[in-house]
Design a protein around this motif. Sequence first.
Motif, mmCIF file in Angstrom:
data_model
loop_
_atom_site.group_PDB
_atom_site.id
_atom_site.type_symbol
_atom_site.label_atom_id
_atom_site.label_comp_id
_atom_site.label_asym_id
_atom_site.label_seq_id
_atom_site.Cartn_x
_atom_site.Cartn_y
_atom_site.Cartn_z
ATOM 1 N N LEU A 212 -37.769 0.017 -29.747
ATOM 2 C CA LEU A 212 -37.592 0.643 -30.922
ATOM 3 C C LEU A 212 -37.118 -0.582 -31.908
ATOM 4 O O LEU A 212 -37.655 -0.492 -33.152
ATOM 5 N N LYS A 213 -36.424 -1.397 -31.605
ATOM 6 C CA LYS A 213 -35.824 -2.544 -32.559
ATOM 7 C C LYS A 213 -37.137 -3.283 -32.833
ATOM 8 O O LYS A 213 -37.368 -3.859 -34.057
ATOM 9 N N LEU A 214 -38.085 -3.430 -31.827
ATOM 10 C CA LEU A 214 -39.422 -4.205 -32.426
ATOM 11 C C LEU A 214 -40.197 -3.394 -33.253
ATOM 12 O O LEU A 214 -40.730 -3.903 -34.232
ATOM 13 N N THR A 215 -40.264 -2.137 -33.081
ATOM 14 C CA THR A 215 -41.117 -1.157 -33.927
ATOM 15 C C THR A 215 -40.809 -1.084 -35.258
ATOM 16 O O THR A 215 -41.513 -0.583 -36.171
ATOM 17 N N VAL A 216 -39.463 -1.289 -35.614
ATOM 18 C CA VAL A 216 -38.741 -1.286 -37.082
ATOM 19 C C VAL A 216 -39.738 -2.043 -37.884
ATOM 20 O O VAL A 216 -40.129 -1.532 -38.976
ATOM 21 N N GLY A 217 -39.945 -3.237 -37.367
ATOM 22 C CA GLY A 217 -40.517 -4.214 -38.339
ATOM 23 C C GLY A 217 -42.172 -3.847 -38.548
ATOM 24 O O GLY A 217 -42.963 -3.903 -39.468
ATOM 25 N N PHE A 218 -42.679 -3.289 -37.263
ATOM 26 C CA PHE A 218 -44.097 -2.747 -37.272
ATOM 27 C C PHE A 218 -44.335 -1.583 -38.161
ATOM 28 O O PHE A 218 -45.328 -1.552 -38.891
ATOM 29 N N ALA A 219 -43.354 -0.850 -38.122
ATOM 30 C CA ALA A 219 -43.527 0.371 -38.970
ATOM 31 C C ALA A 219 -43.420 0.038 -40.602
ATOM 32 O O ALA A 219 -43.902 0.665 -41.332
ATOM 33 N N LEU A 220 -42.593 -0.877 -40.919
ATOM 34 C CA LEU A 220 -42.567 -1.426 -42.267
ATOM 35 C C LEU A 220 -43.598 -2.095 -42.755
ATOM 36 O O LEU A 220 -44.064 -1.943 -43.720
ATOM 37 N N ILE A 221 -44.107 -2.890 -41.661
ATOM 38 C CA ILE A 221 -45.595 -3.434 -42.041
ATOM 39 C C ILE A 221 -46.667 -2.524 -42.328
ATOM 40 O O ILE A 221 -47.494 -2.657 -43.153
ATOM 41 N N THR A 258 -37.224 -5.726 -48.918
ATOM 42 C CA THR A 258 -37.753 -5.213 -47.775
ATOM 43 C C THR A 258 -37.061 -5.698 -46.612
ATOM 44 O O THR A 258 -36.865 -4.993 -45.640
ATOM 45 N N ILE A 259 -36.576 -6.902 -46.618
ATOM 46 C CA ILE A 259 -35.644 -7.423 -45.411
ATOM 47 C C ILE A 259 -34.640 -6.657 -45.346
ATOM 48 O O ILE A 259 -34.111 -6.429 -44.237
ATOM 49 N N ALA A 260 -33.922 -6.218 -46.451
ATOM 50 C CA ALA A 260 -32.515 -5.443 -46.456
ATOM 51 C C ALA A 260 -32.815 -4.235 -45.761
ATOM 52 O O ALA A 260 -32.041 -3.690 -44.883
ATOM 53 N N LEU A 261 -34.114 -3.549 -46.106
ATOM 54 C CA LEU A 261 -34.417 -2.468 -45.555
ATOM 55 C C LEU A 261 -34.520 -2.416 -44.086
ATOM 56 O O LEU A 261 -34.223 -1.549 -43.316
ATOM 57 N N ALA A 262 -35.568 -3.475 -43.680
ATOM 58 C CA ALA A 262 -35.485 -3.710 -42.301
ATOM 59 C C ALA A 262 -34.276 -3.816 -41.471
ATOM 60 O O ALA A 262 -34.160 -3.492 -40.206
ATOM 61 N N LEU A 263 -33.252 -4.681 -41.977
ATOM 62 C CA LEU A 263 -32.076 -4.991 -41.177
ATOM 63 C C LEU A 263 -31.334 -3.705 -41.184
ATOM 64 O O LEU A 263 -30.707 -3.498 -40.307
ATOM 65 N N LEU A 264 -31.386 -2.822 -42.242
ATOM 66 C CA LEU A 264 -30.676 -1.654 -42.285
ATOM 67 C C LEU A 264 -31.114 -0.724 -40.985
ATOM 68 O O LEU A 264 -30.308 -0.059 -40.426
ATOM 69 N N LEU A 265 -32.318 -0.664 -40.827
ATOM 70 C CA LEU A 265 -32.992 0.253 -40.071
ATOM 71 C C LEU A 265 -32.760 -0.285 -38.426
ATOM 72 O O LEU A 265 -32.432 0.477 -37.758
ATOM 73 N N THR A 266 -32.713 -1.589 -38.403
ATOM 74 C CA THR A 266 -32.462 -2.085 -37.107
ATOM 75 C C THR A 266 -30.913 -2.031 -36.706
ATOM 76 O O THR A 266 -30.692 -1.724 -35.496
ATOM 77 N N PHE A 267 -30.078 -1.913 -37.679
ATOM 78 C CA PHE A 267 -28.995 -1.792 -37.475
ATOM 79 C C PHE A 267 -28.430 -0.266 -36.941
ATOM 80 O O PHE A 267 -27.817 -0.009 -36.039
ATOM 81 N N LEU A 268 -29.471 0.660 -37.678
ATOM 82 C CA LEU A 268 -29.047 2.051 -37.303
ATOM 83 C C LEU A 268 -29.649 2.264 -35.833
ATOM 84 O O LEU A 268 -28.885 3.139 -35.147
ATOM 85 N N VAL A 269 -30.740 1.767 -35.412
ATOM 86 C CA VAL A 269 -31.024 1.899 -34.210
ATOM 87 C C VAL A 269 -30.116 1.293 -33.238
ATOM 88 O O VAL A 269 -30.024 1.927 -32.135
#
Length: 283
Positions: A212-221, A258-269
């Motif tokens: 899940l943590k890995l796919t946050v970045g993939f989903a954003l990409i 974009t980076i801030a969004l990725a960090l927020l989603l990773t934090f939520l996961v």
Amino acid sequence: MDASARFIPTDTGAADDHAAARLAAHRRARRRATALVLLSQIALLAAFIGFWEYMTAFDRQAAFMFGSPSAIAGFLVTMASDGSLWRDTYVTGVETLLGFAVGNVIGTLIGLSLWYSRFVSRVIQPFVIALGSIPIIALAPIIIIWFGTGLMSKIAMSTLSVVIVALVTSYKGAIGVDEDQINLMRTLGASKFQIFRKLVVPASLTDIFAGLKLTVGFALIGAIVGEFMSSSEGLGHAIFKAGSLYIIPKVFAALVATIALALLLTFLVGKVEKRLMPWRRLG
């Protein structure tokens, strides 16, 4: 006998106090270590930004090619003031979240289900590898033809970026369950579904959340690539438009968002992981 009995509670209480003191000391040490890491990260980031600003302050060509932190900050303020920053971040965030959720649900369900049959998993393995080897950007024209240029195409791109990784990580967690524990449950009369529900799924959570943590970045990409191909809003659209006009600081401003969004989603996961796996906090 009576004298010995009187001393037992005292010794137990002292042991409990000692254990509590050790636990408190361990927590203080962890907080100090966390604070030190955070301060080091802030110092490193500040040094990098300062060096970047210094190198672009007196070189117009470098400022044009790489932008400058002050110019990037200025675009962030402007974009926040006119609302485009929040609107684009919201659009990309929705696309990312939906693709992330759909892709992980589908991939995780398939990956865990493959535990039931090693034969089926061996049959579909080359097909999974083949699908995973396709560059996501190569699918963009087909996705646009199938789903149009609206929200669904971005969700589809995000989902396809996630599903294979989720499938592989969940299957890896499922087949990595200790065989001795499985055999023990079998000797106790547990059915295959009970073993799956009570042992395989909980034991796979570590790998699932790593995925899940890995796919946050993939989903954003995937969402960003979809916006590159066809969109009128979103962070990908902002990056593409600014890049087409050679406004490099604005490109970096959208990248910061974009980076801030990725960090927020990773934090939520991570928060969800701690809620579903409370034993991980004890490490």
